[in-house]
Scaffold this motif. Structure first.
Motif, PDB file in Angstrom:
ATOM      1  N   TYR A 152     -49.858  24.230 -36.593  1.00  0.00           N
ATOM      2  CA  TYR A 152     -49.997  24.623 -38.924  1.00  0.00           C
ATOM      3  C   TYR A 152     -48.767  24.301 -38.827  1.00  0.00           C
ATOM      4  CZ  TYR A 152     -51.633  26.106 -43.078  1.00  0.00           C
ATOM      5  OH  TYR A 152     -52.389  26.313 -43.721  1.00  0.00           O
ATOM      6  N   SER A 153     -48.867  22.862 -39.779  1.00  0.00           N
ATOM      7  CA  SER A 153     -47.696  23.121 -40.189  1.00  0.00           C
ATOM      8  C   SER A 153     -48.322  22.398 -41.825  1.00  0.00           C
ATOM      9  CB  SER A 153     -47.125  21.711 -39.894  1.00  0.00           C
ATOM     10  OG  SER A 153     -47.654  20.755 -39.604  1.00  0.00           O
ATOM     11  N   ARG A 154     -47.613  23.550 -42.719  1.00  0.00           N
ATOM     12  CA  ARG A 154     -47.385  23.627 -44.167  1.00  0.00           C
ATOM     13  C   ARG A 154     -47.076  22.454 -44.836  1.00  0.00           C
ATOM     14  NH1 ARG A 154     -48.567  29.168 -45.950  1.00  0.00           N
ATOM     15  NH2 ARG A 154     -48.790  30.834 -44.465  1.00  0.00           N
ATOM     16  N   ASN A 155     -48.260  21.645 -45.101  1.00  0.00           N
ATOM     17  CA  ASN A 155     -47.424  20.401 -45.970  1.00  0.00           C
ATOM     18  C   ASN A 155     -46.346  19.425 -45.292  1.00  0.00           C
ATOM     19  OD1 ASN A 155     -49.260  20.039 -48.990  1.00  0.00           O
ATOM     20  ND2 ASN A 155     -48.437  21.965 -49.286  1.00  0.00           N
ATOM     21  N   LEU A 156     -46.579  19.009 -44.256  1.00  0.00           N
ATOM     22  CA  LEU A 156     -46.041  19.016 -43.323  1.00  0.00           C
ATOM     23  C   LEU A 156     -46.624  17.479 -42.824  1.00  0.00           C
ATOM     24  CD1 LEU A 156     -42.863  17.976 -42.252  1.00  0.00           C
ATOM     25  CD2 LEU A 156     -43.966  19.534 -40.360  1.00  0.00           C
ATOM     26  N   ASP A 157     -47.261  16.136 -43.226  1.00  0.00           N
ATOM     27  CA  ASP A 157     -47.972  15.465 -43.186  1.00  0.00           C
ATOM     28  C   ASP A 157     -47.818  14.776 -41.899  1.00  0.00           C
ATOM     29  OD1 ASP A 157     -49.284  16.402 -45.783  1.00  0.00           O
ATOM     30  OD2 ASP A 157     -48.300  14.657 -46.616  1.00  0.00           O
ATOM     31  N   ALA A 158     -46.211  14.304 -41.764  1.00  0.00           N
ATOM     32  CA  ALA A 158     -46.642  13.766 -40.626  1.00  0.00           C
ATOM     33  C   ALA A 158     -47.146  14.423 -39.024  1.00  0.00           C
ATOM     34  CB  ALA A 158     -45.441  13.279 -40.143  1.00  0.00           C
ATOM     35  N   VAL A 159     -47.434  15.775 -38.736  1.00  0.00           N
ATOM     36  CA  VAL A 159     -47.123  16.188 -37.342  1.00  0.00           C
ATOM     37  C   VAL A 159     -48.615  16.957 -37.775  1.00  0.00           C
ATOM     38  CG1 VAL A 159     -46.537  18.463 -36.230  1.00  0.00           C
ATOM     39  CG2 VAL A 159     -45.310  17.500 -37.710  1.00  0.00           C
ATOM     40  N   GLU A 273     -46.081  12.089 -36.339  1.00  0.00           N
ATOM     41  CA  GLU A 273     -44.877  11.511 -34.972  1.00  0.00           C
ATOM     42  C   GLU A 273     -44.652  12.668 -34.079  1.00  0.00           C
ATOM     43  OE1 GLU A 273     -43.107   9.283 -35.857  1.00  0.00           O
ATOM     44  OE2 GLU A 273     -43.790   8.069 -38.033  1.00  0.00           O
ATOM     45  N   ASP A 274     -44.282  12.662 -33.827  1.00  0.00           N
ATOM     46  CA  ASP A 274     -43.418  13.277 -32.431  1.00  0.00           C
ATOM     47  C   ASP A 274     -42.751  14.511 -33.339  1.00  0.00           C
ATOM     48  OD1 ASP A 274     -44.693  12.276 -30.409  1.00  0.00           O
ATOM     49  OD2 ASP A 274     -41.972  11.268 -29.774  1.00  0.00           O
ATOM     50  N   ALA A 275     -42.572  15.385 -32.581  1.00  0.00           N
ATOM     51  CA  ALA A 275     -41.499  16.899 -33.853  1.00  0.00           C
ATOM     52  C   ALA A 275     -40.961  17.814 -33.214  1.00  0.00           C
ATOM     53  CB  ALA A 275     -42.662  17.591 -34.786  1.00  0.00           C
ATOM     54  N   ASN A 276     -39.867  17.923 -33.310  1.00  0.00           N
ATOM     55  CA  ASN A 276     -39.055  18.770 -32.411  1.00  0.00           C
ATOM     56  C   ASN A 276     -38.965  20.337 -33.726  1.00  0.00           C
ATOM     57  OD1 ASN A 276     -38.933  17.910 -30.159  1.00  0.00           O
ATOM     58  ND2 ASN A 276     -36.898  16.878 -30.910  1.00  0.00           N
ATOM     59  N   GLY A 302     -38.180   9.788 -35.282  1.00  0.00           N
ATOM     60  CA  GLY A 302     -36.985   9.433 -35.010  1.00  0.00           C
ATOM     61  C   GLY A 302     -36.706   8.712 -33.869  1.00  0.00           C
ATOM     62  N   ASP A 303     -37.906   9.296 -32.964  1.00  0.00           N
ATOM     63  CA  ASP A 303     -37.932   8.359 -30.993  1.00  0.00           C
ATOM     64  C   ASP A 303     -38.838   7.397 -31.185  1.00  0.00           C
ATOM     65  OD1 ASP A 303     -36.247  10.898 -30.167  1.00  0.00           O
ATOM     66  OD2 ASP A 303     -38.293  12.080 -29.541  1.00  0.00           O
ATOM     67  N   THR A 304     -37.860   6.296 -30.718  1.00  0.00           N
ATOM     68  CA  THR A 304     -37.981   4.361 -30.551  1.00  0.00           C
ATOM     69  C   THR A 304     -39.700   4.718 -30.141  1.00  0.00           C
ATOM     70  OG1 THR A 304     -36.497   4.028 -32.534  1.00  0.00           O
ATOM     71  CG2 THR A 304     -38.197   2.312 -31.523  1.00  0.00           C
ATOM     72  N   PHE A 305     -40.665   4.054 -30.125  1.00  0.00           N
ATOM     73  CA  PHE A 305     -41.599   3.324 -28.927  1.00  0.00           C
ATOM     74  C   PHE A 305     -41.626   2.246 -29.237  1.00  0.00           C
ATOM     75  CE2 PHE A 305     -42.112   8.053 -28.801  1.00  0.00           C
ATOM     76  CZ  PHE A 305     -41.892   8.036 -27.693  1.00  0.00           C
ATOM     77  N   ARG A 306     -41.312   0.910 -27.897  1.00  0.00           N
ATOM     78  CA  ARG A 306     -41.661  -0.049 -28.699  1.00  0.00           C
ATOM     79  C   ARG A 306     -43.408  -0.273 -27.696  1.00  0.00           C
ATOM     80  NH1 ARG A 306     -37.478  -2.534 -31.400  1.00  0.00           N
ATOM     81  NH2 ARG A 306     -35.341  -0.769 -31.344  1.00  0.00           N
ATOM     82  N   ASN A 307     -43.350  -1.853 -27.529  1.00  0.00           N
ATOM     83  CA  ASN A 307     -44.915  -1.766 -27.006  1.00  0.00           C
ATOM     84  C   ASN A 307     -43.874  -3.196 -25.647  1.00  0.00           C
ATOM     85  OD1 ASN A 307     -44.507  -4.552 -28.833  1.00  0.00           O
ATOM     86  ND2 ASN A 307     -46.377  -4.115 -29.374  1.00  0.00           N
ATOM     87  N   VAL A 308     -45.017  -4.015 -25.170  1.00  0.00           N
ATOM     88  CA  VAL A 308     -44.694  -4.101 -23.917  1.00  0.00           C
ATOM     89  C   VAL A 308     -43.376  -6.055 -24.840  1.00  0.00           C
ATOM     90  CG1 VAL A 308     -46.494  -3.839 -22.687  1.00  0.00           C
ATOM     91  CG2 VAL A 308     -46.857  -5.940 -23.999  1.00  0.00           C
ATOM     92  N   GLU A 318     -35.414   5.048 -38.498  1.00  0.00           N
ATOM     93  CA  GLU A 318     -34.925   5.188 -39.703  1.00  0.00           C
ATOM     94  C   GLU A 318     -35.775   5.572 -40.770  1.00  0.00           C
ATOM     95  OE1 GLU A 318     -34.922   1.058 -40.717  1.00  0.00           O
ATOM     96  OE2 GLU A 318     -33.258   0.588 -39.553  1.00  0.00           O
ATOM     97  N   THR A 319     -36.920   6.223 -40.265  1.00  0.00           N
ATOM     98  CA  THR A 319     -38.407   6.551 -40.633  1.00  0.00           C
ATOM     99  C   THR A 319     -38.285   8.060 -40.792  1.00  0.00           C
ATOM    100  OG1 THR A 319     -39.703   6.276 -39.325  1.00  0.00           O
ATOM    101  CG2 THR A 319     -39.701   5.135 -41.201  1.00  0.00           C
ATOM    102  N   SER A 320     -37.115   8.646 -39.741  1.00  0.00           N
ATOM    103  CA  SER A 320     -37.201  10.163 -38.932  1.00  0.00           C
ATOM    104  C   SER A 320     -37.361  10.862 -40.495  1.00  0.00           C
ATOM    105  CB  SER A 320     -36.410  10.208 -37.944  1.00  0.00           C
ATOM    106  OG  SER A 320     -34.992  10.410 -38.839  1.00  0.00           O
ATOM    107  N   GLU A 321     -37.429  12.276 -40.585  1.00  0.00           N
ATOM    108  CA  GLU A 321     -37.397  13.129 -41.768  1.00  0.00           C
ATOM    109  C   GLU A 321     -36.757  14.635 -41.141  1.00  0.00           C
ATOM    110  OE1 GLU A 321     -40.333  13.272 -44.692  1.00  0.00           O
ATOM    111  OE2 GLU A 321     -41.426  12.589 -43.368  1.00  0.00           O
TER     112      GLU A 321
END
Length: 365
Positions: A152-159, A273-276, A302-308, A318-321
């Motif tokens: 549960y994250s208050r107004n943390l839309d990315a998670v 997004e992933d989150a720590n 922040g962790d970048t994932f790429r396709n094949v 660049e979009t990490s917060e």
């Protein structure tokens, strides 16, 4: 996840050891207790204002006098034979602030039954997730405001874990006895294909587990949940929720408890997004109550994932917060059965969304 009867209360705080429970029956190895609490509080919180795209464009202060989780509970146990005891607990919530129109005991909190003995403890029913009890609660298990977590994250839309509100029911868990300080828990949540909250359309059993070690005043716990029952189809979109895990260490000295947490949500879909979550919490019993506080640093993305073919599909650095959260509070014991509290929270969101203060009173019986 607020629980007024704090299982993690330390010496110096009378808040809720369950000593207020009234024993209704205790004879021939069978015991039945009645307990509960009334909680009425006032809060003023910055409510996020969003545009058509869902972005926060402002915040407006909103206040109310409200019920903060008033509960009526029953618990019981009976000795089956030497070394084996059956038990149950059932808790129901009601709205003390609007009792005339709220419909009485209008919802449940937790309800389960089990067997315990030298072999450990087996439980079946509905209660808080293991990662909540072992990892998140030691940082903040407050009256109203807690720091965010991967559930549960208050107004943390990315998670966002879709369907997280259904995680407490239909569970089976085994908790081992302590082996030289080590203890483990394993369990599953089963969702049959007839369940309304089943998103996958077929019967499924998720898995969660935890390991804890205690040595004197120090303890460390780790927990994992595969979130398998949160996978499924939402509308026309298939979603794999991901994984949730964390580790928390605690140290207690007299009436001071300090806890440190590292929690991670690893998303397997493009909608979250992933989150720590790096949290530090402390609670001190000063004789007439507790003072407590917590700080948490959140790293989202922040962790970048790429396709094949090498295209970035999620987690562009660049979009990490990052976010900094602070919660502070204090309780004052009016008597052995009654206390008051005050809390404040700052969540580092756009337009100060979710920041607020709360004060309240609790009577336990």
């Amino acid at each position: 996840m607020k629980k007024t009867l704090l299982a993690t209360a330390i010496a110096g705080s009378m808040i809720a050891t369950g000593a207020q429970a009234a024993t209704i029956y205790n004879q021939d190895g069978t015991k039945l207790d009645l307990y509960g609490n009334l909680q009425i509080a006032y809060k003023s919180v910055e409510q996020a204002q969003r545009n058509a795209a869902g972005d926060i464009v402002g915040a407006e202060s909103a206040d109310e006098l409200f019920d903060n989780g008033s509960t009526l509970g029953f618990s019981g146990e009976h000795v089956i034979n030497r070394g084996l005891t059956g038990y149950f607990k059932a808790e129901f919530e009601h709205d003390a602030d609007e009792a005339k129109t709220a419909g009485g005991l209008n919802t449940g909190d937790q309800s389960y039954m089990g067997l315990k003995g030298n072999f450990g403890d087996v439980r079946l029913g509905s209660w808080d997730p293991l990662i909540d009890d072992w990892i998140q609660d030691p940082i903040t298990n407050n009256e109203f405001f807690d720091v965010s977590d991967s559930s549960y994250s208050r107004n943390l839309d990315a998670v966002s874990i879709v369907g997280v509100e259904d995680r407490e029911g239909n569970k089976l868990q085994y908790l081992s006895p302590s082996f030289s300080g080590f203890q483990f828990a394993v369990g599953t949540q089963y969702e049959g294909d007839a369940e309304d909250e089943n998103f996958s359309g077929s019967s499924n059993a998720s898995a969660f587990a935890g390991l804890k070690y205690t040595a004197g005043a120090f303890s460390i716990a780790a927990a994992y949940d595969n979130l398998d029952n949160n996978d499924g189809t939402y509308g026309t979109t298939d979603i794999d929720a991901g994984d949730q895990y964390g580790i928390t260490g605690q140290y207690t000295m007299d009436t001071l408890r300090v806890a440190l947490k590292l929690e991670r949500f690893e998303s397997d879909n493009e909608f979250s997004e992933d989150a720590n979550f790096y949290g530090l919490g402390a609670r001190y019993g000063y004789g007439m109550g507790d003072i407590y506080g917590a700080y948490q640093y959140i790293d989202v993305g922040g962790d970048t994932f790429r396709n094949v073919v090498g295209d970035v599909i999620k987690g562009d650095a660049e979009t990490s917060e990052t976010f900094n959260e602070v919660v502070i509070g204090a309780t004052y014991n009016v008597s052995d059965a009654m206390y008051t509290f005050i809390e404040g929270a700052w969540y580092d969101r756009d337009e100060d969304a979710s920041d607020g203060v709360a004060v309240g009173a609790v009577y336990m019986f």
